[in-house]
Design a protein around this motif. Structure first.
Motif, PDB file in Angstrom:
ATOM      1  N   ASN A   1     -10.133  20.031   5.708  1.00  0.00           N
ATOM      2  CA  ASN A   1     -10.992  18.931   6.151  1.00  0.00           C
ATOM      3  C   ASN A   1     -10.631  17.642   5.421  1.00  0.00           C
ATOM      4  N   ILE A   2     -10.688  16.550   6.168  1.00  0.00           N
ATOM      5  CA  ILE A   2     -10.446  15.228   5.573  1.00  0.00           C
ATOM      6  C   ILE A   2     -11.802  14.539   5.433  1.00  0.00           C
ATOM      7  N   HIS A   3     -12.078  14.073   4.217  1.00  0.00           N
ATOM      8  CA  HIS A   3     -13.338  13.377   3.937  1.00  0.00           C
ATOM      9  C   HIS A   3     -13.084  11.873   3.970  1.00  0.00           C
ATOM     10  N   ARG A   4     -14.093  11.133   4.428  1.00  0.00           N
ATOM     11  CA  ARG A   4     -13.897   9.677   4.513  1.00  0.00           C
ATOM     12  C   ARG A   4     -15.214   8.943   4.264  1.00  0.00           C
ATOM     13  N   VAL A   5     -15.108   7.782   3.651  1.00  0.00           N
ATOM     14  CA  VAL A   5     -16.291   6.938   3.447  1.00  0.00           C
ATOM     15  C   VAL A   5     -15.872   5.471   3.464  1.00  0.00           C
ATOM     16  N   GLU A   6     -16.774   4.628   3.948  1.00  0.00           N
ATOM     17  CA  GLU A   6     -16.580   3.177   3.857  1.00  0.00           C
ATOM     18  C   GLU A   6     -17.598   2.639   2.855  1.00  0.00           C
ATOM     19  N   VAL A   7     -17.143   1.789   1.951  1.00  0.00           N
ATOM     20  CA  VAL A   7     -18.010   1.253   0.902  1.00  0.00           C
ATOM     21  C   VAL A   7     -18.051  -0.265   1.021  1.00  0.00           C
ATOM     22  N   LEU A   8     -19.269  -0.808   1.013  1.00  0.00           N
ATOM     23  CA  LEU A   8     -19.418  -2.248   1.217  1.00  0.00           C
ATOM     24  C   LEU A   8     -19.552  -2.957  -0.130  1.00  0.00           C
ATOM     25  N   PHE A   9     -18.668  -3.897  -0.387  1.00  0.00           N
ATOM     26  CA  PHE A   9     -18.705  -4.673  -1.641  1.00  0.00           C
ATOM     27  C   PHE A   9     -19.196  -6.104  -1.399  1.00  0.00           C
ATOM     28  N   GLY A  10     -18.767  -6.713  -0.320  1.00  0.00           N
ATOM     29  CA  GLY A  10     -19.011  -8.138  -0.114  1.00  0.00           C
ATOM     30  C   GLY A  10     -20.433  -8.443   0.327  1.00  0.00           C
ATOM     31  N   ALA A  11     -20.998  -9.538  -0.193  1.00  0.00           N
ATOM     32  CA  ALA A  11     -22.381  -9.903   0.121  1.00  0.00           C
ATOM     33  C   ALA A  11     -22.571 -10.112   1.625  1.00  0.00           C
ATOM     34  N   GLU A  12     -21.601 -10.710   2.281  1.00  0.00           N
ATOM     35  CA  GLU A  12     -21.723 -10.987   3.713  1.00  0.00           C
ATOM     36  C   GLU A  12     -21.696  -9.681   4.533  1.00  0.00           C
ATOM     37  N   THR A  13     -20.825  -8.783   4.151  1.00  0.00           N
ATOM     38  CA  THR A  13     -20.745  -7.482   4.854  1.00  0.00           C
ATOM     39  C   THR A  13     -22.055  -6.708   4.692  1.00  0.00           C
ATOM     40  N   ILE A  14     -22.612  -6.757   3.490  1.00  0.00           N
ATOM     41  CA  ILE A  14     -23.870  -6.042   3.230  1.00  0.00           C
ATOM     42  C   ILE A  14     -25.003  -6.683   4.041  1.00  0.00           C
ATOM     43  N   ARG A  15     -25.006  -8.021   4.067  1.00  0.00           N
ATOM     44  CA  ARG A  15     -26.053  -8.732   4.831  1.00  0.00           C
ATOM     45  C   ARG A  15     -25.969  -8.333   6.307  1.00  0.00           C
ATOM     46  N   GLN A  16     -24.754  -8.343   6.857  1.00  0.00           N
ATOM     47  CA  GLN A  16     -24.583  -7.989   8.271  1.00  0.00           C
ATOM     48  C   GLN A  16     -24.981  -6.541   8.537  1.00  0.00           C
TER      49      GLN A  16
ATOM     50  N   VAL B   1     -11.808  -8.644  -7.147  1.00  0.00           N
ATOM     51  CA  VAL B   1     -10.740  -9.175  -6.268  1.00  0.00           C
ATOM     52  C   VAL B   1     -11.125  -9.181  -4.784  1.00  0.00           C
ATOM     53  N   LEU B   2     -12.195  -8.438  -4.422  1.00  0.00           N
ATOM     54  CA  LEU B   2     -12.611  -8.431  -3.016  1.00  0.00           C
ATOM     55  C   LEU B   2     -13.441  -9.680  -2.703  1.00  0.00           C
ATOM     56  N   ASN B   3     -13.361 -10.134  -1.461  1.00  0.00           N
ATOM     57  CA  ASN B   3     -14.104 -11.336  -1.074  1.00  0.00           C
ATOM     58  C   ASN B   3     -15.479 -10.971  -0.494  1.00  0.00           C
ATOM     59  N   ASP B   4     -16.124 -11.951   0.070  1.00  0.00           N
ATOM     60  CA  ASP B   4     -17.465 -11.822   0.646  1.00  0.00           C
ATOM     61  C   ASP B   4     -17.596 -10.752   1.724  1.00  0.00           C
ATOM     62  N   LYS B   5     -16.459 -10.496   2.394  1.00  0.00           N
ATOM     63  CA  LYS B   5     -16.467  -9.477   3.457  1.00  0.00           C
ATOM     64  C   LYS B   5     -15.850  -8.178   2.963  1.00  0.00           C
ATOM     65  N   GLY B   6     -15.738  -8.069   1.641  1.00  0.00           N
ATOM     66  CA  GLY B   6     -14.985  -6.968   1.055  1.00  0.00           C
ATOM     67  C   GLY B   6     -15.516  -5.572   1.356  1.00  0.00           C
ATOM     68  N   GLU B   7     -14.591  -4.683   1.674  1.00  0.00           N
ATOM     69  CA  GLU B   7     -14.910  -3.264   1.894  1.00  0.00           C
ATOM     70  C   GLU B   7     -13.829  -2.416   1.255  1.00  0.00           C
ATOM     71  N   LEU B   8     -14.200  -1.168   0.963  1.00  0.00           N
ATOM     72  CA  LEU B   8     -13.225  -0.192   0.495  1.00  0.00           C
ATOM     73  C   LEU B   8     -13.349   1.023   1.412  1.00  0.00           C
ATOM     74  N   HIS B   9     -12.225   1.482   1.949  1.00  0.00           N
ATOM     75  CA  HIS B   9     -12.228   2.668   2.806  1.00  0.00           C
ATOM     76  C   HIS B   9     -11.440   3.764   2.094  1.00  0.00           C
TER      77      HIS B   9
END
Ligand SMILES: C[S@@+](CC[C@H](N)C(=O)[O-])C[C@H]1O[C@@H](n2cnc3c(N)ncnc32)[C@H](O)[C@@H]1O
Length: 231
Positions: free
Chosen positions: A209-224, A147-155
């Motif tokens: 403590n609060i843990h956090r991560v950003e995960v890259l799904f979209g091909a364009e986000t990964i390319r950038q 369901v995520l697009n080319d710029k897709g991320e999960l935080h």
């Protein structure tokens, strides 16, 4: 999350069609039409009482936000939060509160329809036999990838060390690129850049403590991301 039964909650939700969506499958592939624009759509899965998603919708008016939860009572609490923050001005805007089970996410959104997913303080399901229920399990990552697009991320944010550990492993095994991993998001005082959720406020005030991560799904986000690393 503990819920008190409240008579007539469903009726209250039905009276707010400009904010609450009880049959989201009807909007699959048509969420831009729902919002009346082609701005990106960010979704919080398991929004609880809606503090995070309602504040984010005010901070980022150029983004459409959808808060999802599976309980009427929590959606009702979230409507109150939105009204409180918008001082009663709740016409159709850049936020929708949706009743849905993440298990059926692909029935709510078409392929590539959303740009960002937030998992905030998801239920940790610490027992091994319940691992499949964790919202970062590969079973759910398949749905997010869809369901995520080319710029897709999960935080993702959580207080749970065990959930964070299993999530990082799950993302890595799935072959996902991660960035900005933090084991203590508010190490230097409250990091105002990140809107706090109800659970986050509670745990942070207890010194956890609060843990956090950003995960890259979209091909364009990964390319950038890779291009920026190389330059
Ligand atoms: C621990 S609460 C966190 C609430 C909020 N995100 C916060 O940080 O304050 C987890 C929420 O996820 C919701 N939830 C859990 N599993 C879900 C599912 N499969 N589909 C939709 N909502 C879910 C629960 O109802 C609950 O409101």
């Amino acid at each position: 999350m503990r819920l008190r039964g409240k008579k007539g909650v469903r009726e209250l939700l039905e009276q707010q069609p400009q904010l609450v969506v009880l049959e989201p499958e009807q909007h699959k592939g048509k969420w831009q039409q729902y919002f009346g624009n082609d701005r990106p759509i960010y979704v919080e899965l398991g929004m609880g009482k809606g503090q995070f998603v309602s504040q984010m919708s005010l901070n980022y008016p150029d983004v459409n936000f959808i808060g999802i939860d599976m309980y009427d009572e929590l959606i009702h609490r979230a409507t109150e939060k939105v009204q409180e923050k918008r001082e009663g001005q709740v016409g159709r805007s850049n936020i929708a509160l949706v009743r849905a089970n993440v298990e059926f996410l692909e029935k709510v959104f078409a392929d590539g329809e959303i740009e960002r997913i937030f998992l905030n303080f998801s239920d940790p399901w610490p027992k091994k036999r319940h691992a499949r229920r964790r919202l970062s399990h590969s079973h759910f990552l398949d749905k997010y990838q869809q369901v995520l697009n080319d710029k897709g991320e999960l935080h993702m944010k959580t207080d749970s060390e065990t959930l964070f550990e299993s999530s990082l492993n799950s993302f890595a095994e799935y072959g996902l690129q991660m960035r900005n991993i933090s084991l203590n998001l508010h190490r230097d005082g409250v990091n105002e850049e990140h809107v706090m959720t109800e659970y986050e406020q509670k745990f942070h005030s207890r010194g956890m403590n609060i843990h956090r991560v950003e995960v890259l799904f979209g091909a364009e986000t990964i390319r950038q991301y890779r291009a920026a690393k190389q330059s």
